[in-house]
Structure formats: C-alpha cells, structure tokens
Enzyme design. Sequence first.
Site, PDB file in Angstrom:
ATOM      1  N   ASN A  14       1.926  -2.106   4.605  1.00  0.00           N
ATOM      2  CA  ASN A  14       3.370  -1.834   4.618  1.00  0.00           C
ATOM      3  C   ASN A  14       3.857  -2.048   6.046  1.00  0.00           C
ATOM      4  OD1 ASN A  14       5.930  -0.776   4.561  1.00  0.00           O
ATOM      5  ND2 ASN A  14       5.310   1.334   4.128  1.00  0.00           N
ATOM      6  N   LYS A  16       6.811  -1.847   7.174  1.00  0.00           N
ATOM      7  CA  LYS A  16       7.965  -0.995   7.524  1.00  0.00           C
ATOM      8  C   LYS A  16       9.047  -1.834   8.225  1.00  0.00           C
ATOM      9  CE  LYS A  16       4.948   2.965   7.415  1.00  0.00           C
ATOM     10  NZ  LYS A  16       4.697   4.344   7.797  1.00  0.00           N
ATOM     11  N   HIS A  99       8.497   5.778  -1.107  1.00  0.00           N
ATOM     12  CA  HIS A  99       7.738   6.002   0.127  1.00  0.00           C
ATOM     13  C   HIS A  99       8.265   7.264   0.819  1.00  0.00           C
ATOM     14  CE1 HIS A  99       6.247   5.540   4.199  1.00  0.00           C
ATOM     15  NE2 HIS A  99       5.283   4.798   3.672  1.00  0.00           N
ATOM     16  N   GLU A 101       9.079   7.897   3.721  1.00  0.00           N
ATOM     17  CA  GLU A 101      10.231   7.695   4.607  1.00  0.00           C
ATOM     18  C   GLU A 101      11.525   7.535   3.806  1.00  0.00           C
ATOM     19  OE1 GLU A 101       8.157   4.634   6.733  1.00  0.00           O
ATOM     20  OE2 GLU A 101       6.797   6.230   7.385  1.00  0.00           O
ATOM     21  N   GLU A 171       0.110   9.399  -0.285  1.00  0.00           N
ATOM     22  CA  GLU A 171       0.281   9.384   1.163  1.00  0.00           C
ATOM     23  C   GLU A 171       0.765  10.757   1.619  1.00  0.00           C
ATOM     24  OE1 GLU A 171       0.982   5.065   2.625  1.00  0.00           O
ATOM     25  OE2 GLU A 171       2.900   5.893   2.055  1.00  0.00           O
ATOM     26  N   GLY A 177       1.419   7.974  10.200  1.00  0.00           N
ATOM     27  CA  GLY A 177       1.811   7.638  11.571  1.00  0.00           C
ATOM     28  C   GLY A 177       1.434   8.705  12.587  1.00  0.00           C
ATOM     29  N   SER A 217      -2.509   6.893   8.254  1.00  0.00           N
ATOM     30  CA  SER A 217      -3.408   6.690   9.400  1.00  0.00           C
ATOM     31  C   SER A 217      -4.744   6.042   9.024  1.00  0.00           C
ATOM     32  CB  SER A 217      -3.628   8.016  10.138  1.00  0.00           C
ATOM     33  OG  SER A 217      -2.405   8.484  10.676  1.00  0.00           O
ATOM     34  N   GLY A 238      -0.139   1.350   7.173  1.00  0.00           N
ATOM     35  CA  GLY A 238       1.063   1.099   7.964  1.00  0.00           C
ATOM     36  C   GLY A 238       0.687   0.406   9.263  1.00  0.00           C
ATOM     37  N   GLY A 239       0.627   1.165  10.339  1.00  0.00           N
ATOM     38  CA  GLY A 239       0.420   0.624  11.687  1.00  0.00           C
ATOM     39  C   GLY A 239      -0.713  -0.390  11.793  1.00  0.00           C
TER      40      GLY A 239
HETATM   41  P1  13P Z   1       0.298   4.627   8.898  1.00  0.00           P
HETATM   42  O1  13P Z   1      -0.906   3.864   8.426  1.00  0.00           O
HETATM   43  O2  13P Z   1       0.957   4.008  10.100  1.00  0.00           O
HETATM   44  O3  13P Z   1      -0.009   6.091   9.070  1.00  0.00           O
HETATM   45  O4  13P Z   1       1.408   4.541   7.734  1.00  0.00           O
HETATM   46  C1  13P Z   1       1.048   4.838   6.433  1.00  0.00           C
HETATM   47  C2  13P Z   1       2.140   4.441   5.517  1.00  0.00           C
HETATM   48  O5  13P Z   1       3.189   5.047   5.506  1.00  0.00           O
HETATM   49  C3  13P Z   1       1.935   3.283   4.660  1.00  0.00           C
HETATM   50  O6  13P Z   1       2.933   3.155   3.706  1.00  0.00           O
END
Ligand code: 13P
Length: 253
Positions: A14, A16, A99, A101, A171, A177, A217, A238-239
């Site tokens: 993802n 983002k 999600h 967020e 998640e 994050g 993470s 994510g990251g």
């Molecule tokens: P991170 O891997 O950066 O923690 O993000 C997870 C996420 O929200 C994937 O959708």
Amino acid sequence: MSRKSQRREIFAGNWKMYTTLSGALDLVKEIIDGLGDIANREVIVFPPAVHAREVVKACTGKISVGLQNMYFEKEGAFTGEISPLMVKDTGSRYILIGHSERRHVFGESDGMINKKVRAAYEYGLEPVVCVGELLDEREAGNSEKVVESQVRAACEGIGVDQMKKMIIAYEPVWAIGTGKVATPEVADSMHKSIRNVLAALYGNEIAAMVPILYGGSVKPDNIGGLFSLEDIDGVLVGGASLKAKSFLDIIHV
Ligand code: 13P
C-alpha cells in the site's frame, strides 16, 4: 494438505500518499525485475489513484493492481471522489476498503465501509477489507470484539459466492507506521478469531478459503515469523513496500 496451502498467498504493498508518477513507474519496474520465480504467490500494489492507468500498464499482468479507496456511488456531484466504475475503468482488479487511515483520519463508519464493499462487487472489483483495533481497545481486552464487529458490518448483505473473492487484512492500528509489529502469536490468534467469525457467517468451507493478511510495520526482518504461521496468508505492507529491495525481501520470504 494443510489448511493454509488451500489459500492464496498474497503480498501487497500500500503506497498510501507517496510517489510521483515517475517514482511509481520506477518502483514497479524494479519490483518486476527482481521478482524471479515466486511460484504461486500473488503480488498486488496499491498506488495513488492518479497513477493507476500507467501503473496497470507497467505491471504487464505480473503484478496485480488495486486502488486505495473509492466512493460507493457510480457517479454524481461528489467533488473529489472516485467511483467504482472509474476504478474498474483503470484496469485495477482490487480495491482497498476501510483502511485504518480512512476510518480514523477521514471518519469512515462501518456503514459506509459496507456500502463500499457492496459497490465493489457490483462493479466487479475484489475488495481487500481492512479491520483492526486501536491501542486502547487492545489494552481494554476488546480486540476480538472490535474486529468481529468490523468484519460483521463489512460483510452485511454479502453472499457466499462474493466471499470467495474477498481478502481481509488485519491491521492493528497501534502497529501501523509505528515500528511496533504485532507478535506473530498475537497476529495469528487475531486471524483465527476472524476466521471463526467468517465460519459463523458463511460456514467452514468459505472461512478456510478467504486469505487473511497481516499489516502493521511488516519488514524483511519480521516477515519470517509472521508468514510461517497457519492463519497468516500474506501481508499488506506500507513503508517497506516503497523500496523495491525491502518489498522484494518480504515477497521472497
Ligand atoms: P506500515 O507497514 O508502514 O506500518 O503500514 C501498514 C499499512 O497501513 C498498510 O496498509
């Protein structure tokens, strides 16, 4: 055959609100170049919507594409939103729904998330439905209850055949994050509890089919412990999906 081997193995990134178009296309190219033989693993990327068409083209069918969000109406006076028809029109196969967020920064309710899930099926998109508890909900011992109610709400009105095309991503919000990954045992037990909810709603056969991904993470150094567990069918990253090297190290676990 173990229960796990009956399910698809999915490694999703993802992105983002990151990447310019050229950055996105470079990233896709690097991922494809490094993919090698991944047997039956499926890789999905969720780029920003404005890059969707170009990313779909660049993925050349080797990587699947989904978008990160959509509204549930087909069209209308909804400034700034994109519709399921438009998502479909980009050539994307998947749509991320609910999600954390979207839930916690943009205030999406369970009711809205359910409307989006229904809209996804209506337009031939495959939903990746995200669920997960907040830190205070975990500390109060309510994680299972919270996630169960999110799963039940998202699935309201969704039939058995549609469930064959659903992916769920667990998640925990406190792990997104933050660098705080859920221990493999915590994640696996949450996945089992989600599978029990699916079994109560749709029966054991469907529950055993739905891939449940872990997100929060995920990094090359913790993927091994997570992916080895019975009920963790893949990850939503994510990251670490924004750099080809770390995403590939995760995919190649
Ligand atoms: P991170 O891997 O950066 O923690 O993000 C997870 C996420 O929200 C994937 O959708």
